[in-house]
Design an enzyme around this catalytic site. Sequence first.
Site, PDB file in Angstrom:
ATOM      1  N   LYS A 140     -16.680  30.964 -40.282  1.00  7.66           N
ATOM      2  CA  LYS A 140     -18.001  31.548 -40.022  1.00  7.66           C
ATOM      3  C   LYS A 140     -18.777  30.795 -38.956  1.00  7.66           C
ATOM      4  O   LYS A 140     -19.557  31.386 -38.211  1.00  7.66           O
ATOM      5  CB  LYS A 140     -18.806  31.599 -41.327  1.00  7.66           C
ATOM      6  N   LYS A 199     -23.793  28.514 -46.945  1.00  4.19           N
ATOM      7  CA  LYS A 199     -22.558  29.298 -46.994  1.00  4.19           C
ATOM      8  C   LYS A 199     -21.358  28.435 -46.627  1.00  4.19           C
ATOM      9  O   LYS A 199     -21.448  27.534 -45.791  1.00  4.19           O
ATOM     10  CB  LYS A 199     -22.614  30.481 -46.022  1.00  4.19           C
ATOM     11  N   LYS A 205     -31.193  31.261 -42.246  1.00  6.88           N
ATOM     12  CA  LYS A 205     -32.385  31.830 -42.858  1.00  6.88           C
ATOM     13  C   LYS A 205     -31.963  32.880 -43.883  1.00  6.88           C
ATOM     14  O   LYS A 205     -31.073  33.697 -43.621  1.00  6.88           O
ATOM     15  CB  LYS A 205     -33.264  32.481 -41.784  1.00  6.88           C
ATOM     16  N   ARG A 210      -9.574  43.341 -39.844  1.00  2.00           N
ATOM     17  CA  ARG A 210      -8.595  44.184 -40.526  1.00  2.00           C
ATOM     18  C   ARG A 210      -9.193  45.567 -40.740  1.00  2.00           C
ATOM     19  O   ARG A 210     -10.358  45.820 -40.427  1.00  2.00           O
ATOM     20  CB  ARG A 210      -8.240  43.580 -41.887  1.00  2.00           C
TER      21      ARG A 210
END
Length: 451
Positions: A116, A159, A202, A292
């Site tokens: 990410k 994350k 955020k 994908r």
Amino acid sequence: MFDTVLIANRGEIALRIQRACHQLGLKTVMVYSQGDAGAAYLQHADQALCIGPAAPGQSYLDSRAVIYAALASGAQAVHPGYGFLSENAAFSQAVSDAGLTFIGPDAACIRRMGDKVAAKRAMLEAGVPCVPGPQGALPEERERIEAIALEIGYPVIIKAAGGGGGRGMRVVHSAAELLPAVSLTREEARRAFGNPELYMEKFLGHPRHVEIQVLCDRHGNGVWLGSRDCSLQRRHQKVLEEAPAPGIDAQALARVGQRCVEACRLIGYQGVGTFEFLYEDGEFFFIEMNTRLQVEHPVTEMTTGIDIVEQQLRMAMGEVLSLRQSDIVTQGHALECRINAEDPQTFIPTPGTVTRWDLPGGIGVRIDSHVCAGYKVPPYYDSMIAKVITHGATREQALARMRTALAQFAVEGISTNLPLHRQIVTDNAFVAGSVDIHHLERWLSTRQAES
């Protein structure tokens, strides 16, 4: 070029790919686990090979078994579908190293977009709007982590860089929660993904989940195929999708769509892909790219008239993309309900034998499923057993057709979430359109409190 495709998947998506292959005159090899032995769709393959026990780790996730089956069967290409090995860079590389064609992007693209942090950096370079937050991974130093959060402004979301499927993320509302949340998420990321790297963004309070589908060939050509709204989610898992995303300015959407195509050119992306955004207050914020085929691709097919799987196969064969952006016209509206073998109240999976399977039909109704009466739903895999897709000239007509289709869809022998979908498509807020990603869980909490 290739003339035989091994389909490294199961269920409805394996059948969907098989049909597209046959329509192009390609032969198919189906691999299956002992848990799927006897599935009716295997009969339509040119070859069907058992690659291991029911447990996915010993069959569908065993990359060596899949590649060995491809080589033994004479297949020259491998289509991973979605889930399982579809976004596994090592598998993509292993397929290529074996002299086979991987029907999807190369390992470098999968690896880059699966991280990410790296993906966000690539999107910023291409001018794709991203959620506010630093480009790099979170440092280890406590003081620097606290400073980053203050600069972004609370609430923030932590994350996992290698995360997915709703795992490896935590929302933090205050400084007191920050460091414990980072520590927990880092350990969860290490265990779940083998990568403890985190990043911070955020947290948007009431966003929608909007997607843009792209097709890109190896010759530098690319198009985007309108938008999808996938905001109806439970625990970060999609329940119902629609196309196009209602109520979004066409010019703003076109600007972002073109940026997505440019991003694909920048990273050398080939095949089908989906850019996922949070959309709030008229602005798009990139969150990730799925390298994908998506579960929800049928709603885009219904509104554009383009067979996405066929295009995926053609591009993998080296063909020049015949579509240009001016050819892409969205007509009408489409909805997709994911039908799962699960209790509609508790969401606990309900494997077992299907004793009745009466499908709806009519104008604008499409069912993607591998199930029939007598089919035994195994306990080892994802519980989705069908997708009900409806199309209409307007969103209202597509919804009316969906209500009728869901009412006429009869399943016995197992519990399904059909009752849940029948309620969702009559929910006033959803009918009005543009609900946020928290709507379904709020709705479910209210339903539970009233029961």
